[in-house]
Motif scaffolding. Structure first.
Motif, PDB file in Angstrom:
ATOM      1  N   ARG A 112       0.835  -1.197   0.000  1.00 10.50           N
ATOM      2  CA  ARG A 112       0.000   0.000   0.000  1.00 10.50           C
ATOM      3  C   ARG A 112       0.874   1.253   0.000  1.00 10.50           C
ATOM      4  O   ARG A 112       0.537   2.260  -0.609  1.00 10.50           O
ATOM      5  N   GLN A 113       1.987   1.196   0.715  1.00  8.32           N
ATOM      6  CA  GLN A 113       2.924   2.316   0.781  1.00  8.32           C
ATOM      7  C   GLN A 113       4.325   1.798   0.517  1.00  8.32           C
ATOM      8  O   GLN A 113       4.560   0.597   0.466  1.00  8.32           O
ATOM      9  N   ALA A 114       5.267   2.709   0.314  1.00 10.26           N
ATOM     10  CA  ALA A 114       6.646   2.314   0.033  1.00 10.26           C
ATOM     11  C   ALA A 114       7.227   1.543   1.214  1.00 10.26           C
ATOM     12  O   ALA A 114       7.090   1.950   2.370  1.00 10.26           O
ATOM     13  N   LEU A 115       7.875   0.415   0.909  1.00 12.99           N
ATOM     14  CA  LEU A 115       8.427  -0.460   1.933  1.00 12.99           C
ATOM     15  C   LEU A 115       9.822  -0.912   1.538  1.00 12.99           C
ATOM     16  O   LEU A 115      10.252  -0.746   0.392  1.00 12.99           O
ATOM     17  N   VAL A 116      10.512  -1.491   2.504  1.00 14.57           N
ATOM     18  CA  VAL A 116      11.791  -2.148   2.264  1.00 14.57           C
ATOM     19  C   VAL A 116      11.606  -3.628   2.581  1.00 14.57           C
ATOM     20  O   VAL A 116      11.140  -3.981   3.664  1.00 14.57           O
ATOM     21  N   LEU A 117      11.953  -4.467   1.627  1.00 16.59           N
ATOM     22  CA  LEU A 117      11.852  -5.912   1.789  1.00 16.59           C
ATOM     23  C   LEU A 117      13.245  -6.477   2.013  1.00 16.59           C
ATOM     24  O   LEU A 117      14.151  -6.257   1.205  1.00 16.59           O
ATOM     25  N   ARG A 118      13.406  -7.183   3.122  1.00 22.62           N
ATOM     26  CA  ARG A 118      14.679  -7.852   3.416  1.00 22.62           C
ATOM     27  C   ARG A 118      14.455  -9.358   3.391  1.00 22.62           C
ATOM     28  O   ARG A 118      13.529  -9.858   4.012  1.00 22.62           O
ATOM     29  N   ARG A 119      15.320 -10.045   2.674  1.00 24.77           N
ATOM     30  CA  ARG A 119      15.226 -11.491   2.559  1.00 24.77           C
ATOM     31  C   ARG A 119      16.437 -12.129   3.221  1.00 24.77           C
ATOM     32  O   ARG A 119      17.571 -11.683   3.003  1.00 24.77           O
ATOM     33  N   ALA A 120      16.197 -13.148   4.027  1.00 25.69           N
ATOM     34  CA  ALA A 120      17.289 -13.822   4.732  1.00 25.69           C
ATOM     35  C   ALA A 120      18.345 -14.286   3.736  1.00 25.69           C
ATOM     36  O   ALA A 120      18.038 -14.931   2.731  1.00 25.69           O
ATOM     37  N   GLY A 121      19.577 -13.912   4.013  1.00 24.36           N
ATOM     38  CA  GLY A 121      20.686 -14.311   3.162  1.00 24.36           C
ATOM     39  C   GLY A 121      21.099 -13.277   2.129  1.00 24.36           C
ATOM     40  O   GLY A 121      22.191 -13.373   1.562  1.00 24.36           O
ATOM     41  N   ASP A 122      20.240 -12.291   1.869  1.00 20.25           N
ATOM     42  CA  ASP A 122      20.580 -11.237   0.911  1.00 20.25           C
ATOM     43  C   ASP A 122      21.358 -10.129   1.605  1.00 20.25           C
ATOM     44  O   ASP A 122      21.028  -9.735   2.728  1.00 20.25           O
ATOM     45  N   GLU A 123      22.373  -9.602   0.950  1.00 15.17           N
ATOM     46  CA  GLU A 123      23.156  -8.519   1.537  1.00 15.17           C
ATOM     47  C   GLU A 123      22.415  -7.188   1.457  1.00 15.17           C
ATOM     48  O   GLU A 123      22.476  -6.389   2.381  1.00 15.17           O
ATOM     49  N   ALA A 124      21.752  -6.931   0.351  1.00 19.20           N
ATOM     50  CA  ALA A 124      21.093  -5.641   0.156  1.00 19.20           C
ATOM     51  C   ALA A 124      19.577  -5.801   0.245  1.00 19.20           C
ATOM     52  O   ALA A 124      19.024  -6.794  -0.221  1.00 19.20           O
ATOM     53  N   PRO A 125      18.892  -4.816   0.822  1.00 20.22           N
ATOM     54  CA  PRO A 125      17.422  -4.868   0.867  1.00 20.22           C
ATOM     55  C   PRO A 125      16.837  -4.571  -0.511  1.00 20.22           C
ATOM     56  O   PRO A 125      17.506  -4.051  -1.403  1.00 20.22           O
ATOM     57  N   PHE A 126      15.564  -4.891  -0.660  1.00 18.96           N
ATOM     58  CA  PHE A 126      14.842  -4.701  -1.916  1.00 18.96           C
ATOM     59  C   PHE A 126      13.843  -3.575  -1.719  1.00 18.96           C
ATOM     60  O   PHE A 126      12.991  -3.643  -0.832  1.00 18.96           O
ATOM     61  N   ALA A 127      13.933  -2.517  -2.526  1.00 18.88           N
ATOM     62  CA  ALA A 127      13.009  -1.385  -2.415  1.00 18.88           C
ATOM     63  C   ALA A 127      11.693  -1.725  -3.090  1.00 18.88           C
ATOM     64  O   ALA A 127      11.656  -2.114  -4.264  1.00 18.88           O
ATOM     65  N   LEU A 128      10.608  -1.584  -2.356  1.00 20.77           N
ATOM     66  CA  LEU A 128       9.280  -1.911  -2.860  1.00 20.77           C
ATOM     67  C   LEU A 128       8.436  -0.638  -2.883  1.00 20.77           C
ATOM     68  O   LEU A 128       8.044  -0.131  -1.849  1.00 20.77           O
ATOM     69  N   PRO A 129       8.157  -0.093  -4.075  1.00 27.05           N
ATOM     70  CA  PRO A 129       7.362   1.145  -4.152  1.00 27.05           C
ATOM     71  C   PRO A 129       5.919   0.913  -3.741  1.00 27.05           C
ATOM     72  O   PRO A 129       5.430  -0.229  -3.696  1.00 27.05           O
ATOM     73  N   ALA A 130       5.215   1.990  -3.462  1.00 24.66           N
ATOM     74  CA  ALA A 130       3.787   1.891  -3.172  1.00 24.66           C
ATOM     75  C   ALA A 130       3.050   1.384  -4.403  1.00 24.66           C
ATOM     76  O   ALA A 130       3.431   1.667  -5.542  1.00 24.66           O
ATOM     77  N   HIS A 131       1.987   0.625  -4.173  1.00 28.04           N
ATOM     78  CA  HIS A 131       1.120   0.102  -5.237  1.00 28.04           C
ATOM     79  C   HIS A 131       1.909  -0.737  -6.229  1.00 28.04           C
ATOM     80  O   HIS A 131       1.820  -0.564  -7.451  1.00 28.04           O
ATOM     81  N   ALA A 132       2.693  -1.652  -5.696  1.00 30.69           N
ATOM     82  CA  ALA A 132       3.484  -2.559  -6.523  1.00 30.69           C
ATOM     83  C   ALA A 132       3.459  -3.948  -5.901  1.00 30.69           C
ATOM     84  O   ALA A 132       3.248  -4.110  -4.699  1.00 30.69           O
ATOM     85  N   LEU A 133       3.664  -4.956  -6.755  1.00 29.21           N
ATOM     86  CA  LEU A 133       3.697  -6.355  -6.333  1.00 29.21           C
ATOM     87  C   LEU A 133       5.109  -6.888  -6.524  1.00 29.21           C
ATOM     88  O   LEU A 133       5.676  -6.793  -7.618  1.00 29.21           O
ATOM     89  N   ALA A 134       5.690  -7.438  -5.455  1.00 31.04           N
ATOM     90  CA  ALA A 134       6.966  -8.163  -5.539  1.00 31.04           C
ATOM     91  C   ALA A 134       6.658  -9.637  -5.325  1.00 31.04           C
ATOM     92  O   ALA A 134       5.948  -9.991  -4.382  1.00 31.04           O
ATOM     93  N   TRP A 135       7.193 -10.504  -6.200  1.00 24.13           N
ATOM     94  CA  TRP A 135       6.884 -11.926  -6.072  1.00 24.13           C
ATOM     95  C   TRP A 135       8.096 -12.784  -6.408  1.00 24.13           C
ATOM     96  O   TRP A 135       9.023 -12.352  -7.097  1.00 24.13           O
ATOM     97  N   SER A 136       8.066 -14.019  -5.899  1.00 27.30           N
ATOM     98  CA  SER A 136       9.135 -14.968  -6.154  1.00 27.30           C
ATOM     99  C   SER A 136       8.566 -16.379  -6.055  1.00 27.30           C
ATOM    100  O   SER A 136       7.638 -16.631  -5.281  1.00 27.30           O
ATOM    101  N   ALA A 137       9.118 -17.278  -6.846  1.00 25.31           N
ATOM    102  CA  ALA A 137       8.677 -18.669  -6.838  1.00 25.31           C
ATOM    103  C   ALA A 137       9.785 -19.574  -6.321  1.00 25.31           C
ATOM    104  O   ALA A 137      10.968 -19.300  -6.534  1.00 25.31           O
TER     105      ALA A 137
END
Length: 221
Positions: free
Chosen positions: A148-173
């Motif tokens: 809904r709003q801008a967020l920071v996504l951190r995934r275990a094992g990743d060195e850098a966080p992932f920037a997630l803009p507002a009104h966007a979908l981040a996905w992984s399989a």
């Protein structure tokens, strides 16, 4: 150690709106995904709909649906046995695609998040991210976050966080790592524990493989 699966990003404002056949609104399909790759029948679908007028939902035989109000005063969905009021302060509702419930707007248009999962291939969930929901444990065969709003996504094992803009979908399989969310700005605090879904920062759509899974619980979702 093999690298973690890629995180894919889809911006809502970059997706073409497709008008409904009944003229009641438009849908933006953020993702139609299949484990068998492009061209195969989709196993799950994520979309955002703008509903402008009353009318029935389309029927989707063999599909489990998960529906959340993002914006607006809400809708009243009717099905056999009664009606259900859903607002942005309510948890998402799960129902059978065969039901095709009638939809009545409360006080004007709404914007809504939809997750559809083909029943033969797995089970889906749609959970608001609020309070203790800021972490998603490892496990689902497919996972995503709609912000809904801008967020920071951190995934275990990743060195850098992932920037997630507002009104966007981040996905992984096929991602077996834990995901954690935080507001993009230090001045934006997460909602308190127990806050209603209307204060959610985002939503977790997930899908699990079908074997050994119980039927979905539709009593509270």
């Amino acid at each position: 150690m093999s690298p973690a699966p890629a995180i894919h990003l889809v911006h809502l404002d970059e997706v073409l709106a497709q008008p409904w056949r009944n003229g009641g609104g438009v849908t933006r399909e953020l993702l139609a995904w299949s484990p068998d790759g492009a061209g195969a029948e989709w196993a799950l679908r994520v979309s955002v709909a703008d509903i402008d007028r009353d009318g029935p939902f389309s029927a989707f035989p063999g599909i489990d649906r998960h529906f959340a109000v993002l914006e607006g005063a809400g809708v009243v969905l009717g099905e056999a046995g009664g009606e259900r009021l859903l607002t942005a302060a309510d948890a998402p509702w799960s129902f059978d695609g065969e039901a095709a419930p009638a939809c009545r707007l409360r006080h004007g248009p709404t914007r809504d998040l939809n997750l559809m999962v083909r029943r033969a291939g797995g089970r889906g969930t749609l959970v608001p991210v609020a309070g203790q929901g800021l972490a998603l444990a490892a496990g689902p065969a497919w996972r995503a976050v709609y912000a809904r709003q801008a967020l920071v996504l951190r995934r275990a094992g990743d060195e850098a966080p992932f920037a997630l803009p507002a009104h966007a979908l981040a996905w992984s399989a096929h991602d077996d790592t834990a995901w954690h969310l935080a507001p993009a700005s230090a001045g934006e605090a997460p909602p308190p524990v127990g806050a209603p879904a209307g204060l959610a920062l985002a939503w977790w759509p997930t899908a699990h493989a079908a074997p050994d899974l119980p039927p979905p619980d539709r009593s509270t979702a």
